[in-house]
Motif scaffolding. Sequence first.
Motif, PDB file in Angstrom:
ATOM      1  N   SER A   1      -4.813   1.726  -1.604  1.00 29.72           N
ATOM      2  CA  SER A   1      -3.475   1.752  -2.213  1.00 29.72           C
ATOM      3  C   SER A   1      -3.523   1.609  -3.732  1.00 29.72           C
ATOM      4  CB  SER A   1      -2.617   0.663  -1.585  1.00 29.72           C
ATOM      5  OG  SER A   1      -3.347  -0.532  -1.471  1.00 29.72           O
TER       6      SER A   1
ATOM      7  N   SER B   1       0.140  -1.695   0.539  1.00 26.60           N
ATOM      8  CA  SER B   1      -1.086  -2.419   0.877  1.00 26.60           C
ATOM      9  C   SER B   1      -0.859  -3.422   2.006  1.00 26.60           C
ATOM     10  CB  SER B   1      -1.598  -3.154  -0.357  1.00 26.60           C
ATOM     11  OG  SER B   1      -0.631  -4.086  -0.788  1.00 26.60           O
TER      12      SER B   1
ATOM     13  N   SER C   1      -4.889   0.484   4.588  1.00 22.97           N
ATOM     14  CA  SER C   1      -4.266  -0.840   4.541  1.00 22.97           C
ATOM     15  C   SER C   1      -4.610  -1.679   5.767  1.00 22.97           C
ATOM     16  CB  SER C   1      -2.750  -0.699   4.406  1.00 22.97           C
ATOM     17  OG  SER C   1      -2.448  -0.136   3.154  1.00 22.97           O
TER      18      SER C   1
ATOM     19  N   ARG D   1       0.582 -10.024   5.279  1.00 27.99           N
ATOM     20  CA  ARG D   1      -0.151  -9.107   6.138  1.00 27.99           C
ATOM     21  C   ARG D   1      -0.431  -9.695   7.504  1.00 27.99           C
ATOM     22  NH1 ARG D   1      -3.276  -5.040   4.594  1.00 27.99           N
ATOM     23  NH2 ARG D   1      -4.996  -5.820   5.834  1.00 27.99           N
TER      24      ARG D   1
ATOM     25  N   VAL E   1      -3.231  -2.453  -5.690  1.00 31.49           N
ATOM     26  CA  VAL E   1      -2.814  -2.736  -4.304  1.00 31.49           C
ATOM     27  C   VAL E   1      -1.379  -3.238  -4.172  1.00 31.49           C
ATOM     28  CG1 VAL E   1      -5.168  -3.077  -3.483  1.00 31.49           C
ATOM     29  CG2 VAL E   1      -3.908  -5.058  -4.196  1.00 31.49           C
ATOM     30  N   TYR E   2      -0.439  -2.455  -4.669  1.00 30.38           N
ATOM     31  CA  TYR E   2       0.969  -2.836  -4.561  1.00 30.38           C
ATOM     32  C   TYR E   2       1.406  -2.861  -3.096  1.00 30.38           C
ATOM     33  CZ  TYR E   2       2.065  -1.966  -9.559  1.00 30.38           C
ATOM     34  OH  TYR E   2       2.150  -2.005 -10.916  1.00 30.38           O
ATOM     35  N   PRO E   3       2.030  -3.962  -2.660  1.00 33.30           N
ATOM     36  CA  PRO E   3       2.742  -3.892  -1.399  1.00 33.30           C
ATOM     37  C   PRO E   3       4.060  -3.148  -1.623  1.00 33.30           C
ATOM     38  CG  PRO E   3       2.976  -6.087  -2.370  1.00 33.30           C
ATOM     39  CD  PRO E   3       2.128  -5.268  -3.306  1.00 33.30           C
TER      40      PRO E   3
ATOM     41  N   MET F   1      -8.389  -3.247   3.684  1.00 37.24           N
ATOM     42  CA  MET F   1      -7.561  -4.047   2.763  1.00 37.24           C
ATOM     43  C   MET F   1      -7.828  -5.539   2.950  1.00 37.24           C
ATOM     44  SD  MET F   1      -5.442  -3.650   0.402  1.00 37.24           S
ATOM     45  CE  MET F   1      -5.177  -5.138  -0.541  1.00 37.24           C
TER      46      MET F   1
ATOM     47  N   TRP G   1     -10.908  -6.244   1.200  1.00 33.77           N
ATOM     48  CA  TRP G   1     -10.671  -6.183  -0.253  1.00 33.77           C
ATOM     49  C   TRP G   1     -10.141  -7.529  -0.726  1.00 33.77           C
ATOM     50  CZ3 TRP G   1      -7.057  -6.796  -4.064  1.00 33.77           C
ATOM     51  CH2 TRP G   1      -7.250  -6.103  -5.270  1.00 33.77           C
TER      52      TRP G   1
ATOM     53  N   ALA H   1      -9.911  -0.054   1.314  1.00 32.22           N
ATOM     54  CA  ALA H   1      -8.581  -0.160   0.718  1.00 32.22           C
ATOM     55  C   ALA H   1      -8.277   1.101  -0.077  1.00 32.22           C
ATOM     56  CB  ALA H   1      -8.520  -1.384  -0.189  1.00 32.22           C
TER      57      ALA H   1
ATOM     58  N   THR I   1      -9.293   3.952  -5.557  1.00 32.26           N
ATOM     59  CA  THR I   1      -9.005   2.518  -5.476  1.00 32.26           C
ATOM     60  C   THR I   1     -10.272   1.692  -5.706  1.00 32.26           C
ATOM     61  OG1 THR I   1      -7.239   2.923  -3.895  1.00 32.26           O
ATOM     62  CG2 THR I   1      -8.141   0.695  -3.946  1.00 32.26           C
TER      63      THR I   1
END
Lengths: 594, 342
Positions: free
Chosen positions: A157, A166, A175, A249, A161-163, A179, A182, A155, A91
């Motif tokens: 993912s 993430s 995460s 988040r 960083v796709y939720p 994250m 990030w 981080a 990542t």
Amino acid sequence: MSTHEAHAHEEHHHHEQSFIEKYVFSMDHKMIAKQFLITGMIMGIIGVAMSLIFRLQLAWPDKEWPIFESLLGKWGADGVMDPNIYLALVTIHGTIMVFFVLTAGLSGTFSNLLIPLQIGARDMASGFINMLSYWFFFASSVVMVISLFVESGPAASGWTVYPPLSALPQAMPGSGMGMTLWLVSMSLFIVSSLLGALNYIVTVLNLRTKGMSMTRLPLTIWAFFVTAILGVLSFPVLFSAALLLIFDRSMGTSFYLSDIMVAGELLTNQGGSPVLYQHLFWFLGHPEVYIILLPALGITSEVISTNARKPIFGYRAMVGSILAIAFLSFIVWGHHMFVTGMNPFLGSVFTFTTLLIAIPSAVKAFNYITTLWKGNLRLTPAMLFSIGLVSTFITGGLTGLILGDSALDINVHDTYFVVAHFHIVMGLSAIFGLFAGVYHWFPKLFGRRMNKGLGYIHFWVTFVSAYGVFFPMHFLGMAGLPRRYYTNTAFPMFDDLADINVLISVFAIVGGIAQVVFIFNFFYSALRGKVSSKNPWKSNTLEWTTPVEHMHGNWPGEIPEVHRWAYDYSKPGMEDDFVPQTVPLRPDEMETGH
Amino acid sequence: METFLIIIVALLALIALAQAMRVFELSGQLKGDDNSEDVTDKDNRNQGLLLLGALIFLMGGFLWTILEWSDVFLPKSASEHGVEIDNLWAISMGLIIVVFLITQPLLFGFGYRFRGSKTRKAAYMEHNNRLEFLWTIVPAVVLAGLIIYGLTTWSDIMNPSQEEEPMVVEIYAKQFGWTVRYAGTDNTLGYAHVRMSEGVNALGVDVNDANSFDDIIVNELHLPVGKPVELKFRSQDVIHSAYLPHFRVQMNCVPGTKTQFRFTPTVTTAEMRQDPEVIEKVKGINELRMEKGEDPWEFDYILLCNKICGSAHYNMQMKVVVETQEEYEKWLSEQKTFADNL
């Protein structure tokens, strides 16, 4: 220039700058360019080192590496890499290389250095905003580096960083705090990028010297200019994507989250869509590819033409293809999402627009090759890197025809075939462009020459190992091997790929070591290299009319006037094989090129 | 302490290297070689030759990898639409290989052929409309063909024929495993939602929906050969991607949304194991496994996760079996229904 301006400038010149004004909070575009370059190089060292660490893991998954424990601490206890830190390494490697090295390090360095010098301006439109742009980038780099040291790890993912991955600290340790940092870092980065890009656009539009019409601009400037426009139009969308992710988040919103149960806990989020994030991300993400690539192509145009001692072939077509690529880059983002389940009709549209990009790209490639034809090639390290760029641009671009085709993408999506494709077409091409730029404009950056012999060694080892690393990855992808796998040993069907992985890692290590040669050459030459003459490459562009020693305002007297395009190399009837842009047309001479 | 010593040694080595460079450069200057940084004709010749070498490396490497690694590719497609994909793949790949084999020699060949010399002068050509028109139009025409072919294939895959009603099967993804739910005799999946997930009912199937009673929940995907199947995907937590490489099938599993992919398996597992190409591949792999002291492997279709989903992403897999209708029905009848389990 009026006498008043000249006078003001004189006065400014007498003013002694303090150390901090000159080297730290500098508003001079040349110093800012150096700051971008050196920060980018440091981030590059981190990014490349990470890739070497995970290449060790991929090639020798059963082996224990004490170095893992020394470098990764608890994540590499007893020399065994934790799967979470593997994901974090890929990542952060991706994030650093894409944004910090190939966006800020490449575009930030050369847009800053060359825009004022090549268009004939004393500095950027706003020196202050330019300084802010660097310091936001610096802050963003610091935050990104800090994120490597947090308890729960950086981080992890993927650089996209796709939720929900993430967005949910319960889904993976990366995460958590990592994250958050990030996202903070990227937000600062976007601010930096926007401030820089606005400055570039305004400067190119308003501060060109007399006679420097848009059609007389060197292709470097065209590339930087269009890149800046791409950045201004696409980075804000990434910012909105990041902002909504921050909301999801930490404030309990549901932009990207819906109906989720993670780690035994049912979340209350409803109505969001993870695919929305992907649309927003790739609306930046795809133009970003060209934000990286176009400056490298611009640099290559300039370096190839200068060192072939020949005009760039088809200047207008080159400008046209930059514009066409830039336009198309905004309407192809969905090709990253063919298998998200989006409406198949959209897939068709994106396939169509994506494959269209091959046309301007082909024009560019053929024009480069034709520029070499019947040239008098001066094979400097910069020239070799530019030729290398054309080679990787073709090789990597071609596999884009496969991945851009939705039907074919189904079976190679997210496999090593993709890793091979984008590393060759974007990673290698852009890094070759960066190296070409550094070797070519080193005399302008530091007033000294880089060592040629070390440059040759650097190029050849890099070129061979670059192909050695990424070409075999096509085969891994065609064997069905997914990317971002910590090890392939969980699947016997991939056992026969072990040898290929070892080969790739060996090339990666060799290629990594070759970069030490470059770094040594860079710092040695900056401090002790041979002092350069004013125009070492016998080049036509304006930057070589400025004094070797940097001065604020670039030209000691008036800014020179421009009388011709930048590519009058080996023009018949001329004494030398180059005619600087400042040389007036002879009475009997026809202006060419525009 | 050890680290400290390593740093000291590295620094000393760096200083030594810099001094050596200095000596080297000074001696060059003493010999009157003051143009040490300028490119000489000799450099051009050497680098030109190396460019030829690069071409040989590229072409040779290309050939060698293809000959050496042709056995690592996925075996022939085991689904109907996969054959179409493979044909499109072959044509696209053929085309790009031809372009690769033309352009790289031109690039590096020109690099060698037109290497510089002090006595030559480059030609002055700034553009040529006819040439540029040519290499705009030719790629455009070729791409038009590729686009039309690609889009036709894509539309065939995404809008399959409605003649035969497909068997409906749900694939349920969560960190880090797959579950399969068969629709049962009514071929209709009972309603399910993550909010109803509780205890043994991990998939959140609605106990009040009559359609759910005959649903069958298992951990292995069995498919009858030659029968269209519609896979419906759900995810419980993060995005996963159901990748069935042997069938040329891939679809993301997105929490909060349902996705689907319809295809027809055409080769049973047993038949695939008899395929000469597969036999060869399995043999090679088993030799490697024997060297490492691992159990021999028997070919199986597989479903694997192809979207980064967390720490065990690399091992999120499920066995897939394609068998005859009779074998399939026998296997299915041995499984308990949702109602049985309640």
